[in-house]
Write a protein that holds these residues in place. Structure first.
Motif, PDB file in Angstrom:
ATOM      1  N   ARG A   3       0.813  -1.194   0.000  1.00 17.96           N
ATOM      2  CA  ARG A   3       0.000   0.000   0.000  1.00 17.96           C
ATOM      3  C   ARG A   3       0.855   1.256   0.000  1.00 17.96           C
ATOM      4  O   ARG A   3       1.854   1.359   0.689  1.00 17.96           O
ATOM      5  N   SER A   5       1.862   5.062   0.856  1.00 20.00           N
ATOM      6  CA  SER A   5       1.661   6.019   1.925  1.00 20.00           C
ATOM      7  C   SER A   5       2.449   7.275   1.615  1.00 20.00           C
ATOM      8  O   SER A   5       3.657   7.302   1.743  1.00 20.00           O
ATOM      9  N   ALA A 617       4.720  -2.506   5.124  1.00 23.12           N
ATOM     10  CA  ALA A 617       4.694  -2.779   6.558  1.00 23.12           C
ATOM     11  C   ALA A 617       6.095  -3.070   7.088  1.00 23.12           C
ATOM     12  O   ALA A 617       6.918  -3.682   6.408  1.00 23.12           O
ATOM     13  N   TRP A 620       4.930  -7.744  10.852  1.00 25.09           N
ATOM     14  CA  TRP A 620       3.761  -8.540  10.545  1.00 25.09           C
ATOM     15  C   TRP A 620       3.899  -9.919  11.184  1.00 25.09           C
ATOM     16  O   TRP A 620       4.999 -10.367  11.518  1.00 25.09           O
ATOM     17  N   GLU A 647      -0.218  -5.012  10.462  1.00 24.76           N
ATOM     18  CA  GLU A 647      -1.183  -4.046  10.973  1.00 24.76           C
ATOM     19  C   GLU A 647      -1.352  -2.937   9.942  1.00 24.76           C
ATOM     20  O   GLU A 647      -0.382  -2.427   9.385  1.00 24.76           O
ATOM     21  N   ASP A 648      -2.596  -2.560   9.658  1.00 25.01           N
ATOM     22  CA  ASP A 648      -2.949  -1.461   8.757  1.00 25.01           C
ATOM     23  C   ASP A 648      -2.668  -1.753   7.284  1.00 25.01           C
ATOM     24  O   ASP A 648      -2.758  -0.850   6.451  1.00 25.01           O
ATOM     25  N   TYR A 649      -2.284  -2.975   6.944  1.00 25.37           N
ATOM     26  CA  TYR A 649      -2.071  -3.352   5.556  1.00 25.37           C
ATOM     27  C   TYR A 649      -2.862  -4.623   5.263  1.00 25.37           C
ATOM     28  O   TYR A 649      -3.211  -5.380   6.168  1.00 25.37           O
TER      29      TYR A 649
END
Length: 663
Positions: A3, A5, A617, A620, A647-649
Motif C-alpha cells: 500500500r 503512503s 509494513a 507482521w 497491521e494497517d495493511y
C-alpha cells in the motif's frame, strides 16, 4: 504489503529543451505547485528562461507574513530570510534559476548558492526592492526609495540610480533584458502621471500611452530589449488595456485588446523573442478575471479555453492570472485565486505526447507505486528461500538407504507472484543435507491507478541444513533471480485514468540463515522447534523509457534491498510413519525500517521527479499450516498455506504444493 503512503505534496519542475517556437500552441498540462508548510496561499511571481525554476512567495494569512520560495525538481523550498527580517518575496530568476532576486524585510536581496545578500540602498530613504535580474544573474533592477536602480555584480556589487523623467519625482524598474542592458518600468512625468519607461544606454525614454489614456506601466521586456509589454490606463495601478511596444518604426505601442466581453486587460510577461505575451483580462463582474496568452498569429486567447479545447479537464480551476512565461513561450505560470486556497499553476503549450492534466501529487503517487516492482521481485527471492527452508525442515525424506532426494514445489503468492521449483538434495552424516534448486518465476505486480508489471524469469539457489529429530537445527541458503517483462504505469489524467508502457529487466539475490532447537516428544508424537532467522534480499531494476499515453516517462534504474528478521516456533504432530501436520507462528520485522528506494524519472518533454517508493509494513505476523502425506514408496506430497498479517495493511497469502522422492 504494497500500500502506498504519501504524507506530503511533492512538486516537480518543467523541462523545455525539446520544445521549439514552431510547435502548435496547444495546452498539454496544468500543475498545482502546492503550499509551503505553515502557509495558506502560494503566489508565483516568475519563471526562469529554461522553465526549470519558478519563484514566488507563500503567505501566512493568520500572521500576515510571507516567505520567498523556489520551485524545482527537488520540490518546493523556502528561501532564507535576511538576518533580522521575517517577511520576504522572490520576484525573478536568472535564465538557469541559479540567481534569484526579491525583497526580504525592507531590502532588495539576491539569493545565490544557498545564501541571501542585501543589495543595499541608494542615498535617502532606507528601502529597496529587487524586481528583475539579467540572464546571467549579474544585473539586478528594482527601486530604492523613490528611484529606479540598476545593480551590477562587478566590483563587488554597485547600485546605480537610473534617474527620472523631466520634472518627475519617482521611478521604478520592473524588469531587465537578458543581457542586462535594457531596463523597463515606470516613472512620473512633470504632470505627475506615471508613464511606462525604457532605460538603455544611459537614457530613460517615455514610451507613452495608448490613445485616450494618461498613464502606463511597463511590466516586462524580452531578451534583447526590443519588445516591452505592460498596460495603459488612468494610472499604473488601474490598467485599462494590455500593450506591446516594439522598437520597430522608431517605437510603436499597440493595444492587445481583451477577451470576449471584457473591458480591462494587463500584460505581465513576454517571452524571449517577444512573440508570446501573457497576463489577464477582466470584465465588470466580480470574479471574471481570466489568464490570457497572446500571439501575433492568434491574438489574445483564454488559457482556460485553450486547455478546454485541447480536451484537458480543468474543472475546479479558474486560472485567473498569468504572471510568467518561459523563453520559448511554451510554459506559462500563474495564480488561481478562486480555489479554497490560492494556488499557483503551470500550463504548457505544444506537445508531441498528446494532451492531459496532471498534478504533482498524482505523478508522485504513480512514480512511488513503481517500487512495488522491486518489492514483489524481492518477494520472489524470499519465496524461493522459504521453499528451500520449508523443504529442509518439514518435507525432506530422511533414510539411511536413500541418500538422494528430488523435490518439486509450486508456489503462489497473492501479491501476485508464482514460481515452480525443482531441486536435488544429498544426505550427509550427522543429519546434514545439501541441495540445489532451479525455479521458473512469474510476477504480476499491481500498482496504483490500475498499473501493473508483468514479468517472467528464473532463479536458482543452493542450501545446506542440519535437521535432527532433536537438538540443534540450522539452515543456510542463497538464491539469485533474473526477471524481464512489461510495465504499465497508471496515473490520473484529469479526472480519468491513463497509462504509459515500457519494458524493463531486473536481477537480484538473497540469503537466509536460520537456527533453532528441536524438542522431540514433549507431547506424544509432537516436536517443538523455536527458531530465529535473518533474510537479506536485493533487487536492481533497470531504467526504461515508456511509450503511449499523454505523459510517458523515462524511468531511472533503482536498487531495493530488504532485511527481515523472524522469531517463531514450528510445531509438528506425527499421525503416522512418514506423515505429519505442522504449524508455524512467527513475528517478522524489517530491520531496515521498511525504507523503500527513491524512484526517479522524467515525464518526457515535461519535468523530472524523485520520490520515496511506496511504503510497506515494517512488522507482521506469519501463520503457516501444512501437511506431509506419504503417497508411494519413498515419495510424499506436502501442502501449506502461509498468511502474512501486518497491521494497517492487507493480508497476503502464500500457498505451496510439493512433491518429494527419495532414491
Amino acid at each position: 504489503m504494497r500500500r502506498i503512503s504519501l504524507r506530503a505534496a511533492l512538486i516537480v519542475s518543467t523541462a523545455l529543451t525539446a520544445l521549439t517556437f514552431a510547435q502548435v500552441a496547444r495546452a498539454d498540462d496544468l500543475l498545482d505547485l502546492g503550499l509551503l508548510p505553515g502557509t495558506t496561499l502560494t503566489h508565483a511571481n516568475g519563471v526562469s528562461a529554461d522553465g526549470l525554476v519558478v519563484v514566488g512567495h507563500g503567505d501566512n494569512t493568520r500572521s500576515g507574513t510571507s516567505q520567498a520560495l523556489v520551485w524545482t525538481a527537488g520540490g518546493l523550498t523556502a528561501l532564507p530570510f535576511l538576518a533580522g527580517t521575517s517577511s520576504s518575496s522572490a520576484n525573478a530568476a536568472s535564465a538557469d534559476g541559479s540567481v534569484i532576486v526579491g525583497t526580504s524585510g525592507n531590502q532588495a536581496v539576491i539569493w545565490s548558492g544557498g545564501t541571501v545578500r542585501s543589495l543595499g540602498f541608494l542615498s535617502g530613504i532606507p528601502f529597496s526592492g529587487a524586481n528583475g535580474v539579467s540572464a546571467d544573474g549579474t544585473v539586478v533592477v528594482g527601486v530604492s526609495g523613490v528611484e529606479a536602480f540598476r545593480w551590477t555584480a562587478a566590483g563587488g556589487g554597485t547600485m546605480t540610480g537610473l534617474g527620472f523623467l523631466p520634472g518627475g519625482l519617482f521611478s521604478t524598474a520592473n524588469a531587465v533584458s537578458a543581457d542586462g542592458l535594457v531596463v523597463v518600468g515606470n516613472a512620473s512625468d512633470s504632470n505627475n502621471f506615471y508613464k511606462a519607461i525604457r532605460w538603455a544606454g544611459g537614457t530613460m525614454t517615455d514610451l507613452g500611452t495608448l490613445a485616450g489614456d494618461v498613464a502606463s506601466n511597463a511590466t516586462a521586456v524580452n531578451a534583447d530589449g526590443s519588445v516591452v509589454v505592460g498596460s495603459s490606463g488612468t494610472d499604473p495601478s488601474h490598467p485599462r488595456e494590455a500593450f506591446r511596444w516594439t522598437t520597430a518604426g522608431g517605437g510603436t505601442m499597440s493595444g492587445l485588446g481583451f477577451l470576449t466581453g471584457d473591458t480591462v486587460s494587463q500584460a505581465n510577461a513576454v517571452n524571449a523573442d517577444g512573440s508570446v505575451v501573457v497576463g489577464y483580462s477582466q470584465g465588470a463582474a466580480v470574479g471574471s478575471q481570466k489568464a490570457f496568452r497572446w500571439t501575433s498569429a492568434d491574438g489574445m486567447q483564454s488559457i482556460h479555453d485553450l486547455l478546454t479545447s485541447a480536451h484537458v479537464n480543468v474543472n475546479g480551476w479558474s486560472l485567473n492570472d498569468a504572471v510568467g512565461v518561459s523563453a520559448d513561450g511554451s510554459i506559462v505560470v500563474g495564480d488561481d485565486s478562486s480555489a479554497q486556497d490560492t494556488r499557483s499553476w503551470i500550463a504548457r503549450f505544444g506537445s508531441q505526447y498528446g494532451t492531459g492534466i496532471i498534478s504533482p501529487e498524482t505523478v508522485a503517487q504513480s512514480f512511488a507505486g513503481q517500487a512495488a516492482i522491486s518489492q514483489t521481485g524481492n518477494e520472489v527471492i524470499n519465496d524461493d528461500l522459504t521453499a528451500f527452508t520449508q523443504y529442509a525442515t518439514q518435507s525432506h525424506f530422511v533414510s539411511g538407504k536413500t541418500p538422494y532426494n528430488v523435490f518439486a514445489y509450486g508456489t503462489y503468492d497473492s501479491d501476485p507472484a508464482a514460481s515452480g521449483t525443482f531441486g536435488v538434495t544429498a544426505n550427509l552424516p550427522d543429519f546434514m543435507i545439501v541441495g540445489g534448486a532451479l525455479s521458473a518465476d512469474y510476477v504480476r505486480t499491481n500498482t496504483v491507478y490500475d498499473g501493473n508489471a508483468t514479468m517472467w524469469g528464473g532463479s536458482g539457489g543452493v542450501f545446506v541444513a542440519r535437521v535432527p529429530d532433536a537438538g540443534l537445527q540450522w539452515f543456510a541458503g542463497v538464491d539469485g533471480a533474473s526477471l524481464s517483462g512489461d510495465v504499465t504505469r497508471g496515473y490520473l489524467n484529469g479526472n480519468g485514468e491513463a497509462s504509459s508502457h515500457g519494458n524493463t529487466d531486473a536481477a537480484g539475490y538473497g540469503a537466509t540463515v536460520r537456527i533453532g532447537w528441536t524438542f522431540d516428544k514433549v507431547l506424544p508424537h509432537t516436536q517443538f522447534t523455536p527458531f530465529a532467522s535473518y533474510t537479506y534480499t536485493d533487487l536492481h531494476v533497470n531504467g526504461y523509457t515508456e511509450t503511449g499515453g499523454p505523459f510517458p516517462a523515462q524511468m531511472d534504474s533503482f536498487d531495493a534491498s530488504e532485511q527481515t528478521s523472524r522469531l517463531g516456533t514450528d510445531v509438528r504432530f506425527d499421525f503416522e510413519p512418514g506423515g505429519w501436520v505442522w504449524g508455524s507462528l512467527a513475528w517478522a520485522h524489517r530491520l531496515d525500517g521498511a525504507n523503500e528506494p527513491e524512484i526517479s524519472g522524467t515525464l518526457l518533454g515535461l519535468f523530472s521527479m524523485s520520490v520515496p517508493g511506496a511504503s510497506v509494513a515494517q512488522d507482521w505476523a506469519e501463520e503457516t499450516i501444512g501437511v506431509h502425506v506419504p503417497a508411494w514408496t519413498n515419495g510424499a506430497i506436502s501442502a501449506s498455506v502461509t498468511a502474512e498479517t501486518p497491521e494497517d495493511y492487507a493480508t497476503t497469502y502464500v500457498a505451496r504444493l510439493g512433491v518429494t522422492q527419495a532414491f
